[in-house]
Design a protein around this motif. Sequence first.
Motif, PDB file in Angstrom:
ATOM      1  N   ALA A 174     -12.718   2.596  21.756  1.00  0.00           N
ATOM      2  CA  ALA A 174     -13.831   3.270  21.075  1.00  0.00           C
ATOM      3  C   ALA A 174     -13.335   4.307  20.058  1.00  0.00           C
ATOM      4  N   LEU A 175     -12.040   4.262  19.712  1.00  0.00           N
ATOM      5  CA  LEU A 175     -11.469   5.337  18.894  1.00  0.00           C
ATOM      6  C   LEU A 175     -11.071   4.874  17.497  1.00  0.00           C
ATOM      7  N   ASP A 176     -11.055   5.828  16.544  1.00  0.00           N
ATOM      8  CA  ASP A 176     -10.546   5.530  15.206  1.00  0.00           C
ATOM      9  C   ASP A 176      -9.016   5.480  15.255  1.00  0.00           C
ATOM     10  N   THR A 177      -8.418   4.941  14.184  1.00  0.00           N
ATOM     11  CA  THR A 177      -6.973   4.664  14.197  1.00  0.00           C
ATOM     12  C   THR A 177      -6.131   5.902  14.502  1.00  0.00           C
ATOM     13  N   LYS A 178      -6.515   7.055  13.925  1.00  0.00           N
ATOM     14  CA  LYS A 178      -5.717   8.267  14.139  1.00  0.00           C
ATOM     15  C   LYS A 178      -5.785   8.696  15.616  1.00  0.00           C
ATOM     16  N   SER A 179      -6.983   8.643  16.186  1.00  0.00           N
ATOM     17  CA  SER A 179      -7.134   9.035  17.594  1.00  0.00           C
ATOM     18  C   SER A 179      -6.423   8.062  18.527  1.00  0.00           C
ATOM     19  N   VAL A 180      -6.342   6.785  18.118  1.00  0.00           N
ATOM     20  CA  VAL A 180      -5.617   5.800  18.934  1.00  0.00           C
ATOM     21  C   VAL A 180      -4.179   6.275  19.124  1.00  0.00           C
ATOM     22  N   SER A 181      -3.541   6.697  18.017  1.00  0.00           N
ATOM     23  CA  SER A 181      -2.151   7.146  18.105  1.00  0.00           C
ATOM     24  C   SER A 181      -2.021   8.386  18.978  1.00  0.00           C
ATOM     25  N   VAL A 182      -2.934   9.350  18.791  1.00  0.00           N
ATOM     26  CA  VAL A 182      -2.853  10.601  19.565  1.00  0.00           C
ATOM     27  C   VAL A 182      -2.971  10.291  21.060  1.00  0.00           C
ATOM     28  N   VAL A 183      -3.971   9.483  21.417  1.00  0.00           N
ATOM     29  CA  VAL A 183      -4.206   9.168  22.826  1.00  0.00           C
ATOM     30  C   VAL A 183      -3.026   8.377  23.402  1.00  0.00           C
ATOM     31  N   MET A 184      -2.512   7.418  22.635  1.00  0.00           N
ATOM     32  CA  MET A 184      -1.377   6.626  23.149  1.00  0.00           C
ATOM     33  C   MET A 184      -0.125   7.490  23.281  1.00  0.00           C
ATOM     34  N   GLU A 185       0.070   8.429  22.353  1.00  0.00           N
ATOM     35  CA  GLU A 185       1.209   9.354  22.477  1.00  0.00           C
ATOM     36  C   GLU A 185       1.088  10.180  23.758  1.00  0.00           C
ATOM     37  N   GLU A 186      -0.131  10.620  24.061  1.00  0.00           N
ATOM     38  CA  GLU A 186      -0.345  11.393  25.300  1.00  0.00           C
ATOM     39  C   GLU A 186       0.020  10.551  26.518  1.00  0.00           C
ATOM     40  N   LEU A 187      -0.447   9.294  26.525  1.00  0.00           N
ATOM     41  CA  LEU A 187      -0.168   8.425  27.679  1.00  0.00           C
ATOM     42  C   LEU A 187       1.327   8.136  27.780  1.00  0.00           C
ATOM     43  N   LYS A 188       1.956   7.973  26.615  1.00  0.00           N
ATOM     44  CA  LYS A 188       3.407   7.702  26.593  1.00  0.00           C
ATOM     45  C   LYS A 188       4.167   8.901  27.176  1.00  0.00           C
ATOM     46  N   THR A 189       3.751  10.110  26.771  1.00  0.00           N
ATOM     47  CA  THR A 189       4.402  11.326  27.282  1.00  0.00           C
ATOM     48  C   THR A 189       4.260  11.405  28.799  1.00  0.00           C
ATOM     49  N   LEU A 190       3.081  11.032  29.304  1.00  0.00           N
ATOM     50  CA  LEU A 190       2.878  11.057  30.758  1.00  0.00           C
ATOM     51  C   LEU A 190       3.827  10.093  31.463  1.00  0.00           C
ATOM     52  N   SER A 191       4.032   8.919  30.861  1.00  0.00           N
ATOM     53  CA  SER A 191       4.933   7.954  31.510  1.00  0.00           C
ATOM     54  C   SER A 191       6.365   8.484  31.500  1.00  0.00           C
ATOM     55  N   THR A 192       6.786   9.078  30.381  1.00  0.00           N
ATOM     56  CA  THR A 192       8.170   9.567  30.349  1.00  0.00           C
ATOM     57  C   THR A 192       8.352  10.785  31.259  1.00  0.00           C
ATOM     58  N   SER A 193       7.235  11.457  31.599  1.00  0.00           N
ATOM     59  CA  SER A 193       7.391  12.609  32.490  1.00  0.00           C
ATOM     60  C   SER A 193       7.188  12.224  33.960  1.00  0.00           C
ATOM     61  N   GLY A 194       7.286  10.933  34.274  1.00  0.00           N
ATOM     62  CA  GLY A 194       7.381  10.540  35.685  1.00  0.00           C
ATOM     63  C   GLY A 194       6.263   9.678  36.229  1.00  0.00           C
ATOM     64  N   LYS A 195       5.263   9.383  35.404  1.00  0.00           N
ATOM     65  CA  LYS A 195       4.159   8.563  35.937  1.00  0.00           C
ATOM     66  C   LYS A 195       4.352   7.093  35.586  1.00  0.00           C
ATOM     67  N   SER A 196       3.635   6.255  36.324  1.00  0.00           N
ATOM     68  CA  SER A 196       3.524   4.861  35.942  1.00  0.00           C
ATOM     69  C   SER A 196       2.153   4.718  35.284  1.00  0.00           C
ATOM     70  N   VAL A 197       2.149   4.266  34.033  1.00  0.00           N
ATOM     71  CA  VAL A 197       0.894   4.171  33.281  1.00  0.00           C
ATOM     72  C   VAL A 197       0.641   2.704  32.941  1.00  0.00           C
ATOM     73  N   ALA A 198      -0.516   2.185  33.354  1.00  0.00           N
ATOM     74  CA  ALA A 198      -0.888   0.801  33.016  1.00  0.00           C
ATOM     75  C   ALA A 198      -2.097   0.844  32.097  1.00  0.00           C
ATOM     76  N   VAL A 199      -1.994   0.144  30.974  1.00  0.00           N
ATOM     77  CA  VAL A 199      -3.054   0.177  29.964  1.00  0.00           C
ATOM     78  C   VAL A 199      -3.532  -1.242  29.670  1.00  0.00           C
ATOM     79  N   VAL A 200      -4.798  -1.523  29.969  1.00  0.00           N
ATOM     80  CA  VAL A 200      -5.389  -2.816  29.592  1.00  0.00           C
ATOM     81  C   VAL A 200      -5.872  -2.723  28.154  1.00  0.00           C
ATOM     82  N   THR A 201      -5.541  -3.710  27.350  1.00  0.00           N
ATOM     83  CA  THR A 201      -5.986  -3.689  25.953  1.00  0.00           C
ATOM     84  C   THR A 201      -6.076  -5.088  25.362  1.00  0.00           C
ATOM     85  N   HIS A 202      -6.889  -5.187  24.280  1.00  0.00           N
ATOM     86  CA  HIS A 202      -6.874  -6.387  23.445  1.00  0.00           C
ATOM     87  C   HIS A 202      -5.987  -6.134  22.232  1.00  0.00           C
TER      88      HIS A 202
END
Length: 232
Positions: A174-202
């Motif tokens: 539901a996000l515009d292109t810029k917000s997609v990057s911001v949100v994915m960067e946040e999720l990526k940071t969470l994974s590198t800081s010790g979490k397992s992150v699973a993302v369903v996408t098309h």
Amino acid sequence: MEIVASVSNASKQYKTGDTVITALQPSSCEFRKNELTLIIGPSGSGKTTLLSLLGCVIFPSTGEVTICDQVINGLNQNQLAKVRLQNIGFVFQSFNLLAPLNALENVMQPLLLLGISRKEARQRATEALSKVSMEDRMYNLPKMLSGGQQQRVAIARALVTNPPLMLCDEPTAALDTKSVSVVMEELKTLSTSGKSVAVVTHDLRLKKFADRIIYVNNGMISDHQEEEDMLL
Ligand SMILES: Nc1ncnc2c1ncn2[C@@H]1O[C@H](COP(=O)(O)OP(=O)(O)OP(=O)(O)O)[C@@H](O)[C@H]1O
């Protein structure tokens, strides 16, 4: 690397009246700490079913689902709710923030459900909001925030209990292109800081954020890159 969640020969059939739909064929896969795993596949292929199994929302018809060393088959609803609350953070396409509550109050909710005091919940929610750079908007109601900002608040709500597993269902759809990057960067940071992150996408553009990709097609799971051709 440490395995946080796994499905082992798990399948799922839905029965409606006389009809039986096989949403997931017997499949196995693992989700590890420090990894962002994309689950990619066309509509109706079984992605949400896989995520729902991992989220302890449904039981497999056959096989096992294990979350943080705990086999979830056979647990009762109370036990399942506990596994979810303690181990899993959920992020949805439509954010699912509570409209009458501001960002801080939304993020405090899972902690209050765990019986944590309001004072501590407030402090931890503030920290979670600063992790996603939303501390300056914590008194805003959801309707005052953009889609990308609402999703960052939803991520803060998912991570405030410090779950080892984050399950995200089309978090950028539901996000515009810029917000997609911001949100994915946040999720990526969470994974590198010790979490397992699973993302369903098309969205194949999210591939650059992935450590691993699982392809789902016709209820079958595969980690072969060539499966992607079938999706395009
Ligand atoms: N509760 C249910 N009852 C009956 N059939 C269901 C149910 N949930 C899903 N299905 C069916 O199972 C199959 C897989 O659905 P699923 O939602 O897992 O796919 P998906 O890949 O997430 O699709 P989308 O990308 O459109 O959300 C579909 O044929 C769907 O119609």
